[in-house]
Design an enzyme around this catalytic site. Structure first.
Site, short mmCIF file in Angstrom:
data_model
loop_
_atom_site.label_atom_id
_atom_site.label_comp_id
_atom_site.label_asym_id
_atom_site.label_seq_id
_atom_site.Cartn_x
_atom_site.Cartn_y
_atom_site.Cartn_z
N PHE A 138 0.86 -1.18 0.00
CA PHE A 138 0.00 0.00 0.00
C PHE A 138 0.89 1.23 0.00
O PHE A 138 1.73 1.39 0.88
CB PHE A 138 -0.93 0.03 1.22
CG PHE A 138 -1.85 1.23 1.20
CD1 PHE A 138 -3.01 1.21 0.45
CD2 PHE A 138 -1.53 2.39 1.90
CE1 PHE A 138 -3.84 2.33 0.39
CE2 PHE A 138 -2.35 3.50 1.85
CZ PHE A 138 -3.52 3.47 1.10
N ASP A 223 9.32 2.74 1.54
CA ASP A 223 8.15 3.50 2.00
C ASP A 223 7.98 3.24 3.49
O ASP A 223 7.48 2.20 3.91
CB ASP A 223 6.91 3.08 1.21
CG ASP A 223 5.66 3.84 1.66
OD1 ASP A 223 5.69 4.49 2.73
OD2 ASP A 223 4.64 3.75 0.94
N LYS A 251 2.89 9.58 8.22
CA LYS A 251 2.00 9.33 9.35
C LYS A 251 2.49 9.86 10.71
O LYS A 251 1.96 10.84 11.21
CB LYS A 251 1.69 7.84 9.44
CG LYS A 251 0.79 7.37 8.29
CD LYS A 251 0.20 6.01 8.53
CE LYS A 251 -0.92 5.69 7.58
NZ LYS A 251 -0.52 5.07 6.32
C1 LIG Z 1 -0.80 5.33 4.95
C2 LIG Z 1 0.24 4.98 3.99
C3 LIG Z 1 0.43 5.73 2.81
C4 LIG Z 1 -0.49 6.86 2.42
O1 LIG Z 1 -0.44 7.91 3.31
P1 LIG Z 1 -1.61 9.03 3.29
O2 LIG Z 1 -1.12 10.07 4.26
O3 LIG Z 1 -2.86 8.34 3.71
O4 LIG Z 1 -1.69 9.54 1.91
C5 LIG Z 1 1.49 5.39 2.00
N1 LIG Z 1 2.31 4.37 2.29
C6 LIG Z 1 2.17 3.62 3.41
C7 LIG Z 1 3.12 2.53 3.69
C8 LIG Z 1 1.11 3.88 4.27
O5 LIG Z 1 0.93 3.12 5.36
#
Ligand SMILES: *Cc1c(COP(=O)(O)O)cnc(C)c1O
Length: 397
Positions: A138, A223, A251
C-alpha cells in the site's frame, strides 16, 4: 447533540467514501479518546499509526501554538527555520545512509501519498520508467501511488493507472531479482507491510533488495510512511546495513499535524532541479514545527526504548487467547492472525468495551497505538481482551 445526530448530519454532508464512521470523537488525552456521548476509549490505533505522542501532548501543543502565533504559512518562495531544522534532523536520523558530505536532501509534502508521488517523480529523473513493487503493498490513493499499490479493489475502478509497474510476491528475493532489469528506475518496498496487516519479510530481504537494485543501477525506495519515526522501536524499520536511496515518511512525523517527506540519500537527494516539483503547503512552518516536536519528544522521553517494552507487553497480551494464531510486527506496530474470520466482530466487541483497534482483513487485526501508551494502559487491555474475543466468537457462532 448525540453521536447519532452527528452521524445523521455526517451522512447528509460528507461524501460516502469511507462508509459510516464508527464513532463521533470529541476529545483526546494521551492514549485516551472520548466520544460525543461521553464514553471513554483506549486508543490502540493511534489514528492509523499517526498519533505518536498520543492526543493533546503538551510538547506538540506548545510547538504548534508558538509557531502558528509567530509565522504560520509562507509558501516555498520562502523558507523558515523549522523547515531547515526538520530536514537536518531527518537526515541526522539516517547516519549510516547519510554520512557527512553524502548529499542527502529532503522534500516536504502534506501526506504519505504525496511523499510517494514526489518520490515517483524523482525516479523518473533517472531516465528510466519501470518500477518493481510488491504484492500486498500500500503506497497511497493518488494516481501514482495507486499505480504502486497492489490491491485490485483500490485500483480497478481507476484504471488506467500511470507507469510501468511489475508486482512481485513480498519477501521473495528471487522474484525481485527476476523482475528487476537495466530498465528499472526503482524498487519500492515497505520494510514491514502495514495495510496488508503488518507483514514482516524474511530476515535479509531488504539487504538483498539493496544488492539487486545496485546491480541493476536502480534506486532502492523504502516506503516508511507507516513504519518510520519510532513506530517499531527504532527511528526507521530498515536496519542500518540497508542504505536506501529514497525513504518516504508521513503518518507519525507530525503527530497528527499533516506532513510527509521524501528523504533522498546520496545522489538521489539531488535528482530534482528547480521547477521539477512543487507544493503550496509542503514544508510549512507549523507542520515542520510539529515534526520537530515529535522527534525531540521521542528522544527526550526515551520513547524508542519504551516502544520496544510496550510492544512486547502488548504482543504477549494479544497472544494470550487461543483464537490468536500468531502476532507479527515490531515495536508498536503489531498484526494478529486469527484462526477465524472474526476480525471485524472483534473490533466491534472491543469498541463496545472501550478499546479501539482495526481489522485489516477478515481474520487480521492491527495495533498501532500512540508511542506514549503506558504499562497500565496495556494491562487494562490485557484484562479485557479474553472477554472481547469470546464475545466476538459468540456472535460468530
Ligand atoms: C498510509 C500509507 C500511505 C499513504 O499515506 P496518506 O497520508 O494516507 O496519503 C502510503 N504508504 C504507506 C506505507 C502507508 O501506510
Amino acid at each position: 447533540m448525540t453521536g447519532q445526530q452527528w452521524q445523521d448530519r455526517y451522512a447528509g454532508a460528507l461524501m460516502n467514501a469511507f462508509g459510516p464512521p464508527k464513532l463521533v470523537l470529541t476529545r483526546g488525552e494521551g492514549a485516551r479518546l472520548w466520544d460525543a456521548d461521553g464514553r471513554e476509549y483506549l486508543d490502540l490505533l493511534g489514528g492509523i499509526a499517526v498519533n505518536a505522542l498520543g492526543h493533546a501532548h503538551p510538547a506538540l501543543l506548545e510547538a504548534v501554538n508558538r509557531q502558528l502565533s509567530t509565522l504560520g504559512h509562507i509558501s516555498n518562495f520562502f523558507t523558515s527555520e523549522p523547515q531547515v531544522e526538520l530536514a537536518e534532523r531527518l537526515l541526522g536520523l539516517l547516519p549510516a545512509s547519510n554520512p557527512a558530505g553524502a548529499g542527502g536532501r529532503v522534500f516536504f509534502t502534506n501526506s504519505g501519498t504525496e511523499a510517494n508521488e514526489a518520490a515517483l517523480k524523482l525516479t523518473r529523473r533517472t531516465g528510466r520508467t519501470h518500477l518493481v513493487a510488491a504484492e500486498g503493498a500500500f503506497h497511497g490513493r493518488t494516481m501514482g501511488s495507486l499505480a504502486l499499490t497492489a490491491k485490485a479493489a483500490y485500483r480497478t475502478p481507476f484504471e488506467p493507472l500511470p507507469g510501468h509497474v511489475t508486482f512481485v510476491p513480498y519477501g521473495d528475493a528471487a522474484a525481485l531479482r527476476a523482475a528487476t532489469t537495466d530498465q528499472t528506475a526503482a524498487i519500492v518496498l515497505e520494510p514491514i507491510q502495514g495495510e496488508a496487516g503488518v507483514v514482516v519479510p524474511p530476515e535479509g530481504y531488504l539487504a538483498e533488495a539493496r544488492a539487486i537494485a545496485t546491480q541493476a543501477g536502480a534506486l532502492l525506495w523504502l516506503d516508511e510512511v507507516q513504519t518510520g519515526i519510532g513506530r517499531t522501536g527504532e527511528w526507521f524499520a530498515h536496519s542500518a546495513d540497508v542504505a536506501p536511496d529514497l525513504v518516504t515518511v508521513a503518518k507519525g512525523l507530525g503527530g497528527g499535524i499533516p506532513i510527509g517527506a521524501v528523504i533522498g540519500l546520496g545522489d538521489a537527494g539531488r535528482l530534482f532541479e528547480p521547477g521539477n516539483h512543487g507544493t503550496t503547503f509542503g514544508g510549512n512552518p507549523v507542520a515542520c514545527a510539529a515534526g520537530l516536536a515529535v522527534v525531540e519528544t521521542i528522544e527526550k522521553e526515551g520513547l524508542l526504548e519504551q516502544v520496544v517494552r510496550r510492544g512486547r507487553q502488548l504482543g504477549v497480551a494479544v497472544s494470550a487467547v487461543p483464537e490468536v494464531e500468531r502476532v507479527e510486527g515490531r515495536g508498536l506496530l503489531l498484526g494478529a492472525q486469527l484462526s477465524d474470520e472474526i476480525a471485524p466482530r472483534v473490533v466491534a466487541a472491543a469498541q463496545e468495551r472501550g478499546f479501539l483497534l482495526n481489522a485489516t482483513g477478515p481474520s487480521r487485526l492491527r495495533f498501532a497505538p500512540p508511542l506514549v501508551l503506558t504499562e497500565q494502559d496495556v494491562a487494562q487491555f490485557a484484562d479485557a481482551w479474553p472477554g472481547i474475543v469470546s464475545a466476538a466468537q459468540e456472535v460468530h457462532a
